[in-house]
Motif scaffolding. Sequence first.
Motif, PDB file in Angstrom:
ATOM      1  N   GLY A 183     -76.957 -16.727  46.557  1.00 32.97           N
ATOM      2  CA  GLY A 183     -75.614 -16.292  46.919  1.00 32.97           C
ATOM      3  C   GLY A 183     -74.630 -16.658  45.818  1.00 32.97           C
ATOM      4  O   GLY A 183     -74.962 -17.389  44.875  1.00 32.97           O
ATOM      5  N   LEU A 184     -73.414 -16.129  45.940  1.00 30.35           N
ATOM      6  CA  LEU A 184     -72.338 -16.482  45.007  1.00 30.35           C
ATOM      7  C   LEU A 184     -71.608 -17.699  45.594  1.00 30.35           C
ATOM      8  O   LEU A 184     -70.988 -17.589  46.655  1.00 30.35           O
ATOM      9  N   PRO A 185     -71.715 -18.868  44.929  1.00 31.93           N
ATOM     10  CA  PRO A 185     -71.090 -20.065  45.514  1.00 31.93           C
ATOM     11  C   PRO A 185     -69.583 -20.087  45.296  1.00 31.93           C
ATOM     12  O   PRO A 185     -69.110 -19.904  44.185  1.00 31.93           O
ATOM     13  N   LEU A 186     -68.858 -20.300  46.376  1.00 33.86           N
ATOM     14  CA  LEU A 186     -67.396 -20.312  46.304  1.00 33.86           C
ATOM     15  C   LEU A 186     -66.914 -21.556  47.054  1.00 33.86           C
ATOM     16  O   LEU A 186     -67.044 -21.619  48.279  1.00 33.86           O
ATOM     17  N   VAL A 187     -66.394 -22.538  46.304  1.00 30.77           N
ATOM     18  CA  VAL A 187     -65.979 -23.785  46.960  1.00 30.77           C
ATOM     19  C   VAL A 187     -64.633 -23.571  47.649  1.00 30.77           C
ATOM     20  O   VAL A 187     -63.684 -23.063  47.048  1.00 30.77           O
TER      21      VAL A 187
END
Length: 260
Positions: free
Chosen positions: A38-42
């Motif tokens: 997945g695209l990690p987005l904090v």
Amino acid sequence: MTRPVIGIIGNNHVIDGHYVTHGGGAMNSSAVAQVARGLPLVIPADPKLVSVEELLEACDGFLLTGGRPNVHPDEYGEEETPAHGSFDRSRDAITLPLVRACVERGQPFMGICRGFQEVNVAMGGALHAEIRDLPGRTNHRMPPEGTLEEKFALRHVVTLSEGGPFHRLFGAREVMTNTLHGQGVKTPGRRIVIDGHAPDGTPEALYVEGAPGFTLSVQWHPEWNAGADPVSRPLFEAFGAAAREWSTRRQPMAATRRSA
Ligand SMILES: N[C@@H](CCC(=O)NCCCC(=O)O)C(=O)O
């Protein structure tokens, strides 16, 4: 094919005593990007900065990370005591309604450690302030000294329910896990099924009964060694697959909204 966006719930961290940051461990980002694909987005988990509605729109799934501060006992109807330690009320204010909304919508999430505890509290359950003080329980806390390898070393067995989702995912009734927590589930919330236990009876794996989406959550830390560990890897792969499925299902909805 674009990657599903995975919101990684950040913790408030104070660096050098005064510089406040919103952060998630790099292990979480790596596990999301490299194993869940997945695209990690904090996410800065603070209702002054983000709303639950915006997060549900922006992300395909959520990783409810571990965190040192505990869920405030107000959230499960108990008085605060010194044993409850420190808190992160901003994070509570985002994650608890976020879990309930995800359960309702079928939007995937995976809870880790504090995140596992949040899922239980969001659904009406309660936590023990300090499990090592309970009769018959062992100390599940992170060893205070040592290398990261020593702190995240596999420390106990988790026994999974026969035929339950964790047993099916791992292909085994018993798995070895690390353990780095002081609190634990006291009473399961509505629809919370405890699907795995440590040898001292501490709840270690749960899911939400009848939820239309992925809700598997664990008290241990699968983000450690996520690519190689035979337990962590299938967990993150299954979570990523669920987020990918959510993302493909919602794309037509998003396109309709844009053209309206
Ligand atoms: N505070 C809770 C949850 C424990 C947890 O998530 N630990 C992760 C710690 C990661 C770090 O070291 O920052 C409890 O104690 O039960």
